[in-house]
Design an enzyme around this catalytic site. Structure first.
Site, mmCIF file in Angstrom:
data_model
loop_
_atom_site.group_PDB
_atom_site.id
_atom_site.type_symbol
_atom_site.label_atom_id
_atom_site.label_comp_id
_atom_site.label_asym_id
_atom_site.label_seq_id
_atom_site.Cartn_x
_atom_site.Cartn_y
_atom_site.Cartn_z
ATOM 1 N N CYS A 87 0.853 -1.190 0.000
ATOM 2 C CA CYS A 87 0.000 0.000 0.000
ATOM 3 C C CYS A 87 0.885 1.234 0.000
ATOM 4 C CB CYS A 87 -0.967 -0.032 1.176
ATOM 5 S SG CYS A 87 -0.683 1.183 2.453
ATOM 6 N N GLU A 88 0.553 2.178 -0.873
ATOM 7 C CA GLU A 88 1.431 3.334 -1.037
ATOM 8 C C GLU A 88 1.283 4.346 0.100
ATOM 9 O OE1 GLU A 88 0.387 4.851 -4.855
ATOM 10 O OE2 GLU A 88 -1.177 6.176 -4.096
ATOM 11 N N HIS A 89 0.297 4.182 0.940
ATOM 12 C CA HIS A 89 0.129 5.131 2.046
ATOM 13 C C HIS A 89 0.976 4.769 3.250
ATOM 14 C CE1 HIS A 89 -3.975 5.551 -0.034
ATOM 15 N NE2 HIS A 89 -3.183 6.536 -0.417
ATOM 16 N N HIS A 90 1.206 3.484 3.471
ATOM 17 C CA HIS A 90 1.943 3.049 4.667
ATOM 18 C C HIS A 90 3.151 2.175 4.344
ATOM 19 C CE1 HIS A 90 -2.315 3.709 5.902
ATOM 20 N NE2 HIS A 90 -1.730 4.341 6.907
ATOM 21 N N GLN A 128 -5.346 -0.422 -4.074
ATOM 22 C CA GLN A 128 -6.046 -1.549 -4.700
ATOM 23 C C GLN A 128 -6.915 -1.092 -5.882
ATOM 24 O OE1 GLN A 128 -7.929 -4.211 -1.867
ATOM 25 N NE2 GLN A 128 -9.355 -4.951 -3.424
ATOM 26 N N HIS A 156 -5.528 -5.824 3.973
ATOM 27 C CA HIS A 156 -4.514 -4.770 4.075
ATOM 28 C C HIS A 156 -3.876 -4.764 5.460
ATOM 29 C CE1 HIS A 156 -5.528 -2.464 0.290
ATOM 30 N NE2 HIS A 156 -6.498 -3.355 0.359
ATOM 31 N N CYS A 158 -2.113 -2.588 6.787
ATOM 32 C CA CYS A 158 -2.232 -1.282 7.459
ATOM 33 C C CYS A 158 -3.548 -1.180 8.226
ATOM 34 C CB CYS A 158 -2.057 -0.131 6.475
ATOM 35 S SG CYS A 158 -3.242 -0.081 5.133
HETATM 36 ZN ZN ZN Z 1 -2.254 1.528 3.927
#
Ligand code: ZN
Length: 198
Positions: A87-90, A128, A156, A158
């Site tokens: 995941c590109e956020h975490h 995703q 996920h 995260c």
């Molecule tokens: Zn994430």
């Protein structure tokens, strides 16, 4: 599918990322000189390069390398394709399964290429939703089928390890082009992927 070990590490990138990992591990309060951690920055650097190798791969070329003229024009489904992404956020993993179908329009593609393009787009920093669209567009633009459908179910880390800690929730995304925009075709596909093989 044969496991392909990724061994072409760029020496400079490996070294740069390794040095930064060493700093990150120190900043998190660890002792990078203890035995178990001595080679960790280098291993982590190589692991991250492996997990993001999709940036250097061309999914359309992979499909084009195994396209064949064929008059078969019923739905082709490849289901339960294992998928691992970040995941590109975490920068934490998300993983699950992809189910992909297409209806040929003069060409079919070697079946093993479908999981390979899932890997190409998964091995990047992703969300995703975009992953679903990229697989869909790649097949649609390259193979030019009558229709294409992609469903991804993923968990996920995260969400599971931090934040809301919902351990059993999965996220489902889907996309449809061409013939699959028609309700009956889409329904047939969804029914076929949800059936268990006896
Ligand atoms: Zn994430």
């Amino acid at each position: 599918m044969p496991y392909q070990k990724f061994e072409e590490y760029n020496i400079k990138v490996t070294d740069d990322v390794k040095q930064r990992y060493e700093q990150i591990i120190k900043d998190l309060g660890e002792d990078t000189t203890r035995d178990g951690l001595l080679k960790t920055p280098e291993r982590a650097s190589k692991a991250m390069q492996f997990l993001t190798q999709g940036y250097n791969q061309d999914a359309a070329e992979i499909l084009k390398s195994a396209m064949f003229k064929e008059s078969y024009n019923e739905m082709v489904i490849v289901k339960d394709i294992e998928l691992y992404s970040l995941c590109e956020h975490h920068i934490l993993p998300f993983f699950g399964k992809a189910h992909i179908a297409y209806i040929p329009n003069g060409h079919i593609v070697g079946l093993s290429k479908i999981p390979r393009i899932v890997d190409v787009f998964s091995r990047r920093l992703q969300v995703q939703e975009r992953l679903t669209e990229q697989i869909l567009d790649c097949i649609n633009d390259t193979l030019k089928p009558e229709g294409v459908a992609v469903v991804i179910e993923a968990s996920h880390m995260c969400m599971m390890m931090r934040g809301v800690q919902k351990q059993n929730s999965t996220t489902t995304t889907s996309g449809f082009r061409g013939a699959f925009e028609k309700m009956e075709t889409r329904t047939e596909f969804l029914k076929l992927i949800s059936e268990k093989l006896s």
